[in-house]
Design an enzyme around this catalytic site. Sequence first.
Site, PDB file in Angstrom:
ATOM      1  N   ASP A 120       0.694  -1.239  -0.117  1.00 57.48           N
ATOM      2  CA  ASP A 120       0.056   0.060  -0.002  1.00 57.48           C
ATOM      3  C   ASP A 120       0.974   1.255  -0.208  1.00 57.48           C
ATOM      4  O   ASP A 120       1.789   1.433   0.847  1.00 57.48           O
ATOM      5  CB  ASP A 120      -0.898   0.046   1.152  1.00 57.48           C
ATOM      6  CG  ASP A 120      -2.053   1.143   1.127  1.00 57.48           C
ATOM      7  OD1 ASP A 120      -3.065   0.733   0.407  1.00 57.48           O
ATOM      8  OD2 ASP A 120      -1.828   2.168   1.778  1.00 57.48           O
ATOM      9  N   ASN A 146      -3.108  13.012  -4.287  1.00 59.18           N
ATOM     10  CA  ASN A 146      -4.205  13.670  -5.022  1.00 59.18           C
ATOM     11  C   ASN A 146      -4.835  14.927  -4.519  1.00 59.18           C
ATOM     12  O   ASN A 146      -5.180  15.844  -5.297  1.00 59.18           O
ATOM     13  CB  ASN A 146      -5.190  12.524  -4.909  1.00 59.18           C
ATOM     14  CG  ASN A 146      -5.078  11.491  -5.866  1.00 59.18           C
ATOM     15  OD1 ASN A 146      -4.341  11.520  -6.847  1.00 59.18           O
ATOM     16  ND2 ASN A 146      -5.583  10.091  -5.552  1.00 59.18           N
ATOM     17  N   HIS A 200      -5.375  14.646  -9.314  1.00 53.55           N
ATOM     18  CA  HIS A 200      -5.381  13.438  -9.661  1.00 53.55           C
ATOM     19  C   HIS A 200      -4.447  12.967 -10.987  1.00 53.55           C
ATOM     20  O   HIS A 200      -3.969  11.973 -11.090  1.00 53.55           O
ATOM     21  CB  HIS A 200      -6.719  12.949  -9.830  1.00 53.55           C
ATOM     22  CG  HIS A 200      -7.715  12.970  -8.829  1.00 53.55           C
ATOM     23  ND1 HIS A 200      -7.824  11.710  -8.014  1.00 53.55           N
ATOM     24  CD2 HIS A 200      -8.636  13.762  -8.207  1.00 53.55           C
ATOM     25  CE1 HIS A 200      -8.661  11.940  -6.967  1.00 53.55           C
ATOM     26  NE2 HIS A 200      -9.108  13.329  -7.084  1.00 53.55           N
ATOM     27  N   GLU A 224      -4.309   2.552  -4.417  1.00 52.97           N
ATOM     28  CA  GLU A 224      -3.054   2.709  -4.352  1.00 52.97           C
ATOM     29  C   GLU A 224      -2.466   1.013  -3.885  1.00 52.97           C
ATOM     30  O   GLU A 224      -1.350   1.221  -3.125  1.00 52.97           O
ATOM     31  CB  GLU A 224      -2.451   3.796  -3.570  1.00 52.97           C
ATOM     32  CG  GLU A 224      -3.055   4.003  -2.203  1.00 52.97           C
ATOM     33  CD  GLU A 224      -4.339   4.191  -1.961  1.00 52.97           C
ATOM     34  OE1 GLU A 224      -4.603   4.905  -0.865  1.00 52.97           O
ATOM     35  OE2 GLU A 224      -5.195   4.540  -3.088  1.00 52.97           O
TER      36      GLU A 224
END
Length: 293
Positions: A173, A181, A186, A216
């Site tokens: 992760d 973001n 984005h 992610e």
Amino acid sequence: MPLTLLPQDNLPRIIHAAPIGICITNAEGRFEMVNPAYCDFYGYAEQELLGQHFTLVVPEAERARLTEQHRAFIHGEADQECREEHEVRCKNGERRTILAEASRLVDAQGEVKKVTYVVDITRQNALQRRLAFLASHDELTGLLNRRAGMSRLDEEIRRGQRYGTLLSVAIIDLDHFKRINDRHGHAVGDEVLCETAALMRQELRASDALVRLGGEEFLVILPGVDRPRALEAIERLRRLIELTPMGQPGLALTLSAGVANWQAGESSHLLLERADKVLYRAKARGRNLALMT
């Protein structure tokens, strides 16, 4: 019996006006007539084609096969040739894919001819390949998607059950990815995801699988790898991401990972559950860490 050509005064006009590529070749395979659509498709002027062998527009590797196929058709009994896809070569070297269908005809002198109808299916084939790719790959990163990744994992587990081979996995992760973001947009976030995926894919072995589970989160499948080597491999990924600037100058990224070694008889669900639990332990201990069960 072969079909008979239309009267000579009608045939050229009909072929010339046809919206698809049409050519007529003689028994030796040389062009006797080509319509404007055929010339436009291949990029040749009419006079550049007339008298030339039809394999001028065929890749060299296919010339012998298609020449023999032409000969057999001319001397055979069938009036129509089955539809077949071919790769062809245009004058500028571009390769395209066509759907070709032919009829065996005779002219007023009784000589056998072959008229071939050509439809460009390059875009359709490209679209089909694209759709097939997207069925098993993530559109943004090009990695295996969740469905294909789980299928690959189940395949490796079956191999382990059958042959007793080793298998390790890691769930990765990206730490605090939402901040990227939120702060940079984005578009930058997507760029970072692509760069991260490419870096990890380059660092892994060809036999490993890298899967984008969503957002992610990634899954790494490491066939034939024991616990120490698995943790070592994921630690290399962690250091690589930590030390590589992403997206734009000054933008740093880290990852957390949970690594698990498959146990005989264990399902993919239980294996990933164990990896996921240790991932959360890594996050609870401050992130930028790879831990193993």
